[in-house]
Design a protein around this motif. Structure first.
Motif, PDB file in Angstrom:
ATOM      1  N   UNK A   1      21.309 -60.780   4.633  1.00 49.76           N
ATOM      2  CA  UNK A   1      22.307 -59.728   4.692  1.00 49.76           C
ATOM      3  C   UNK A   1      21.879 -58.619   5.574  1.00 49.76           C
ATOM      4  N   UNK A   2      22.682 -57.744   6.323  1.00 49.53           N
ATOM      5  CA  UNK A   2      22.384 -56.565   7.062  1.00 49.53           C
ATOM      6  C   UNK A   2      22.959 -55.353   6.517  1.00 49.53           C
ATOM      7  N   UNK A   3      22.163 -54.464   6.193  1.00 49.23           N
ATOM      8  CA  UNK A   3      22.505 -53.038   5.799  1.00 49.23           C
ATOM      9  C   UNK A   3      23.013 -52.139   6.613  1.00 49.23           C
ATOM     10  N   UNK A   4      24.015 -51.557   6.657  1.00 48.20           N
ATOM     11  CA  UNK A   4      24.796 -50.648   7.453  1.00 48.20           C
ATOM     12  C   UNK A   4      24.586 -49.229   6.879  1.00 48.20           C
ATOM     13  N   UNK A   5      24.425 -48.251   7.836  1.00 51.86           N
ATOM     14  CA  UNK A   5      24.463 -46.905   7.355  1.00 51.86           C
ATOM     15  C   UNK A   5      26.207 -46.152   7.381  1.00 51.86           C
ATOM     16  N   UNK A   6      26.001 -45.362   7.235  1.00 50.19           N
ATOM     17  CA  UNK A   6      27.751 -44.534   6.826  1.00 50.19           C
ATOM     18  C   UNK A   6      28.249 -44.922   8.141  1.00 50.19           C
ATOM     19  N   UNK A   7      27.967 -44.726   9.270  1.00 42.80           N
ATOM     20  CA  UNK A   7      28.720 -44.736  10.576  1.00 42.80           C
ATOM     21  C   UNK A   7      28.992 -46.325  10.678  1.00 42.80           C
ATOM     22  N   UNK A   8      28.222 -47.040  10.726  1.00 40.03           N
ATOM     23  CA  UNK A   8      28.114 -48.421  10.645  1.00 40.03           C
ATOM     24  C   UNK A   8      29.260 -48.975   9.615  1.00 40.03           C
TER      25      UNK A   8
END
Length: 253
Positions: free
Chosen positions: A209-216
């Motif tokens: 899995x890839x974690x995203x920040x709020x912008x992503x």
């Protein structure tokens, strides 16, 4: 649909659910038409059609819609139904990856619409094979976490004589993963145990899995919304994980 429905933020959750329900009906209808075209309209003699009809009924697709789809797919209405399956590979924000599964009667239209949705919403089209290696084909049964436990679900599957690779908690749902060939036996075991589930599908599951920040996450949700709104798109699979604190931040927007 697969993809990001579990990440729908509370502000527009009802609208998302309503839209996804209508899209899901269209998906089931297409699957019935494809099965009827391939094996004929007799449910008893066409296992693929029997399965497609059963899934549609479980999703509360009206019987009249199901009957029309069977007749249309089998050519009994004079209409010609000829769908092609296409998989597009997409790169999303912050190293994320998406597989876009289409079932279409017009390849050129599907390609143009997918490309437009991707390029206008922060993604890029990827070469064949450059994204798909990040996923494995699995049987996946999804059911509510409330009222269920990992041990209880494993016990129900095993007592029903089925094999499950693992049970994982994902948001507010449990996901039972299996080899694709074991999916129907897992679903049958749950039925026999009286365990209700939301869906049983073959899906592409990410190996990491890839974690995203709020912008992503904002870009990713905009991208997947645009793709899932397309009539030819059946499923969107991704390797994205959005943390609860990021979801909370999005809810505040």
């Amino acid at each position: 649909m697969s993809g990001h429905s579990k990440w729908a933020t509370t502000k527009h959750k009802k609208a998302v659910i309503d839209a996804r329900r209508a899209k899901a009906f269209a998906k089931y209808i297409k699957n019935i038409e494809v099965a009827a075209r391939a094996g004929g309209p007799d449910v008893a003699g066409n296992p693929a059609l029997d399965l497609a009809v059963s899934k549609a009924k479980k999703a509360s697709v009206p019987n009249d819609n199901i009957d029309r789809a069977v007749k249309r797919g089998a050519g009994l209405t004079g209409e010609v139904v000829d769908y092609a399956e296409i998989m597009y590979e997409v790169r999303g924000p912050q190293g994320s990856a998406l597989l876009v599964e289409c079932l279409t009667d017009n390849k050129n239209r599907a390609a143009a619409e997918v490309r437009a949705a991707v390029t206008r919403n922060g993604g890029t089209m990827a070469d064949s094979g450059s994204v798909s290696f990040l996923f494995e084909r699995k049987g996946l049964v999804r059911l509510p976490a409330e009222g269920n436990t990992e041990d209880g679900l494993l016990e129900a599957v095993l007592e029903g004589g089925a094999d499950a690779e693992e049970v994982v908690l994902s948001g507010e749902s449990f996901e039972i993963l299996s080899d694709p060939s074991d999916l129907q036996s897992v679903a049958k075991a749950l039925d026999e145990a009286g365990v209700e589930y939301e869906s049983d599908e073959l899906e592409f599951v990410p190996t990491m899995k890839v974690e995203l920040d709020a912008s992503g996450a904002r870009t990713f949700l905009r991208l997947t919304d645009a793709l899932e709104d397309l009539d030819d798109v059946q499923n969107v699979f991704s390797n994205v994980d959005i943390a609860p604190e990021v979801l909370a931040e999005l809810d505040e927007d």
